[in-house]
Write a protein that holds these residues in place. Structure first.
Motif, PDB file in Angstrom:
ATOM      1  N   ARG A 197      51.369  68.240  38.333  1.00 24.53           N
ATOM      2  CA  ARG A 197      50.652  67.008  38.694  1.00 24.53           C
ATOM      3  C   ARG A 197      51.589  65.846  38.447  1.00 24.53           C
ATOM      4  O   ARG A 197      51.910  65.547  37.303  1.00 24.53           O
ATOM      5  N   THR A 198      52.034  65.212  39.508  1.00 23.90           N
ATOM      6  CA  THR A 198      53.071  64.195  39.348  1.00 23.90           C
ATOM      7  C   THR A 198      52.914  63.119  40.418  1.00 23.90           C
ATOM      8  O   THR A 198      51.829  62.927  40.958  1.00 23.90           O
ATOM      9  N   THR A 199      54.002  62.393  40.697  1.00 26.36           N
ATOM     10  CA  THR A 199      53.966  61.390  41.767  1.00 26.36           C
ATOM     11  C   THR A 199      54.958  61.829  42.840  1.00 26.36           C
ATOM     12  O   THR A 199      55.827  62.670  42.586  1.00 26.36           O
ATOM     13  N   LEU A 200      54.856  61.215  44.008  1.00 29.46           N
ATOM     14  CA  LEU A 200      55.755  61.618  45.099  1.00 29.46           C
ATOM     15  C   LEU A 200      57.222  61.387  44.734  1.00 29.46           C
ATOM     16  O   LEU A 200      58.066  62.249  44.984  1.00 29.46           O
ATOM     17  N   SER A 201      57.528  60.237  44.117  1.00 25.43           N
ATOM     18  CA  SER A 201      58.947  59.971  43.795  1.00 25.43           C
ATOM     19  C   SER A 201      59.464  60.983  42.776  1.00 25.43           C
ATOM     20  O   SER A 201      60.589  61.477  42.875  1.00 25.43           O
TER      21      SER A 201
END
Ligand code: SAM
Length: 340
Positions: A197-201
């Motif tokens: 679970r993270t961010t696109l960047s």
């Protein structure tokens, strides 16, 4: 079993996810339409099911579909399975179900796991509303165009992706959709199941360092709600502030700063709107009567809110006439600074 097409979900990795009903159905049908008969044979062997299979996949569906329909029309029953998960979901089956519907052949579903819904459930993102996109086109232009179309999609978006295309896809997503949350669900139900679970960047960065392996579902957060108010909302906000006791001038100034609309424009539109509303209540009366209605309304406003600046602005173009009418009716009018 009567002539029916059974759409049978099979595990997406863990054979223990095969349902009792799925096993029983495969045992009972006359034949099985399988995406890849070698893959399905392993499943059948595991559950000690012996059943004739026909190969049914995207490249032979046009030819084999009608053959399956003829067998069904002759009273046989058929189960369609794919290599993993639910048939018809980024997998063969859709056309066969349609053919059955067109030919009045009964269809039943034996639901099983699907990678899309399983990943969504683990994503930690909004599951209330979502869209399923399946695989993006591999061509950079088409993929980008599709992502552009999805840019304002508010619902959570689910994609399938093959490992060798993952980096390109993540890059394109970041470039087009901008920074937002993403959950990468990898090898679900298998030994190396992993949920990132993270961010696109950060996902882009992670997979420049790490080689993508296994099967992936990408669950991407929908577009954030546009924070910017439109003009009507800005006007409503000014009115709400005035009703809460803020002087009109200050309310308009604050909202103008917040929203980027001009203070003068907010004023003007508020006035126009009020004139229109008051004007409406005196439809059929003379202009003088309309002015009088307005003056009395303004007087009431002034008494209630202690802020009469609206009066002056409203009558900016007809000041003399307003003053004459007001004076004739013992209503005092003052000219205040014009709002720029
Ligand atoms: N019909 C299947 C379903 O219901 O999930 C999907 C079939 S589609 C051809 C295959 C894609 O599903 C893979 O490329 C991957 O994106 C996803 N997938 C299938 N099994 C998966 C798993 N165990 N973990 C993560 N993704 C999976």
């Amino acid at each position: 079993m009567s002539a029916t097409l059974y759409v049978v979900g099979t595990p997406i990795g863990n054979l223990e996810d095969m349902s009792v009903r799925a096993v029983r159905t495969l045992q009972q049908v006359d034949f099985i339409a399988a995406e890849d008969t070698r893959v399905s044979l392993k499943l059948l062997n595991h559950f000690e099911i012996k059943k004739p299979m026909v190969s049914y996949h995207e490249h032979n569906a046009r030819e084999v579909g009608p053959q399956i329909i003829r067998r069904l029309q002759n009273g046989e029953s058929c189960a369609i399975v794919t290599d993993a998960g639910m048939p018809c979901i980024s997998d063969p089956g859709e056309d066969l179900v349609r053919l059955c519907a067109e030919n009045g052949i009964d269809t039943k579903v034996i639901p099983g796991p699907s990678a899309a819904v399983s990943a969504l459930a683990l994503s930690g993102l909004d599951t209330g509303k979502f869209v399923f996109e399946g695989f993006l086109q591999p061509q950079a232009n088409t993929r980008r165009e599709r992502l552009e179309e999805l840019k304002l999609e508010r619902r959570t978006i689910i994609f399938y992706e093959a490992p060798h295309k993952l980096c390109d896809t993540l890059n394109a997503m970041y470039q087009v959709l901008g920074e937002r949350k993403i959950t990468l669900a990898r090898e679900l139900t298998k030994v190396y199941e992993e949920v990132i679970r993270t961010t696109l960047s950060q996902a882009v960065e992670l997979y420049t360092q790490r080689e993508p392996r296994g099967e992936f579902v990408l669950v991407v957060q929908g577009a954030k709600e546009e924070q910017k108010l439109d003009f009507a909302q800005a006007l409503a906000l000014v009115q709400a502030l005035v009703e809460r006791g803020e002087p009109l001038s200050k309310a308009a100034k604050d909202v103008a700063r917040q929203t980027g609309f001009k203070k003068g424009e907010i004023y003007r539109r508020l006035m126009e709107r009020d004139v229109a509303i008051y004007g409406l209540s005196v439809v059929g009366t003379s202009l003088e009567q309309s002015f009088m209605e307005l003056l009395y309304s303004m007087k009431r406003d002034f008494e209630q809110h202690g802020d009469a600046s609206m009066i002056v602005t409203m009558f900016d173009n007809a000041y003399e006439q307003a003053v004459r009418l007001a004076n004739n009716n013992s209503i005092s009018v003052q000219r205040m600074a014009t709002v720029e």
